[in-house]
Design a protein around this motif. Structure first.
Motif, PDB file in Angstrom:
ATOM      1  N   TYR A 161     -16.413  -5.803  18.257  1.00  0.00           N
ATOM      2  CA  TYR A 161     -16.792  -4.939  19.396  1.00  0.00           C
ATOM      3  C   TYR A 161     -17.056  -5.959  20.447  1.00  0.00           C
ATOM      4  CZ  TYR A 161     -19.226  -1.779  22.476  1.00  0.00           C
ATOM      5  OH  TYR A 161     -19.642  -1.060  23.564  1.00  0.00           O
ATOM      6  N   GLN A 203     -16.088   2.721  19.495  1.00  0.00           N
ATOM      7  CA  GLN A 203     -17.403   3.024  19.050  1.00  0.00           C
ATOM      8  C   GLN A 203     -18.097   4.458  19.198  1.00  0.00           C
ATOM      9  OE1 GLN A 203     -20.468   2.461  21.680  1.00  0.00           O
ATOM     10  NE2 GLN A 203     -22.177   1.748  20.140  1.00  0.00           N
ATOM     11  N   GLN A 204     -17.630   4.996  20.269  1.00  0.00           N
ATOM     12  CA  GLN A 204     -17.749   6.565  20.603  1.00  0.00           C
ATOM     13  C   GLN A 204     -17.379   7.564  19.522  1.00  0.00           C
ATOM     14  OE1 GLN A 204     -20.308   7.511  22.630  1.00  0.00           O
ATOM     15  NE2 GLN A 204     -20.537   5.413  23.091  1.00  0.00           N
ATOM     16  N   MET A 241     -15.967   2.118  15.121  1.00  0.00           N
ATOM     17  CA  MET A 241     -16.288   0.492  15.231  1.00  0.00           C
ATOM     18  C   MET A 241     -18.151   0.544  15.619  1.00  0.00           C
ATOM     19  SD  MET A 241     -15.144  -1.886  18.075  1.00  0.00           S
ATOM     20  CE  MET A 241     -13.471  -1.876  17.384  1.00  0.00           C
ATOM     21  N   ARG A 242     -18.605  -0.475  15.034  1.00  0.00           N
ATOM     22  CA  ARG A 242     -20.132  -0.694  15.128  1.00  0.00           C
ATOM     23  C   ARG A 242     -20.018  -1.313  16.670  1.00  0.00           C
ATOM     24  NH1 ARG A 242     -23.932  -1.890  10.519  1.00  0.00           N
ATOM     25  NH2 ARG A 242     -24.911  -2.875  12.293  1.00  0.00           N
ATOM     26  N   GLY A 243     -21.133  -0.951  17.284  1.00  0.00           N
ATOM     27  CA  GLY A 243     -21.631  -1.664  18.743  1.00  0.00           C
ATOM     28  C   GLY A 243     -22.074  -2.924  18.643  1.00  0.00           C
TER      29      GLY A 243
END
Length: 74
Positions: A21, A9-10, A14-16
């Motif tokens: 996730y 995510q960072q 990937m979307r949070g």
């Protein structure tokens, strides 16, 4: 799993708010809870239980928002 999800995510991979996730967080925290059967630690138990609940809520919320969007689009 939790660390991999956070790192992805960072890095913008990937979307949070996505299901993958949330599932990585859910199963990662669940795995830690299972590991506590060998050596119980109340603080880790409370933290990981909360992590499982928050991840499950995130999955439910994502699914609800997607269902509403689909219903509005029809």
């Amino acid at each position: 799993m939790i660390l991999a999800a956070f790192a992805a995510q960072q890095m913008g991979k990937m979307r949070g708010d996505g299901a993958v996730y949330q599932l990585l967080n859910l199963f990662g925290a669940g795995g830690i809870l299972v590991s506590l059967m060998g050596s119980f630690n109340i603080s880790v138990f409370v933290l990981e239980s909360a992590w499982v609940l928050v991840s499950a809520y995130g999955l439910w919320r994502s699914r609800s928002l997607r269902a509403r969007a689909d219903a509005a689009g029809k």
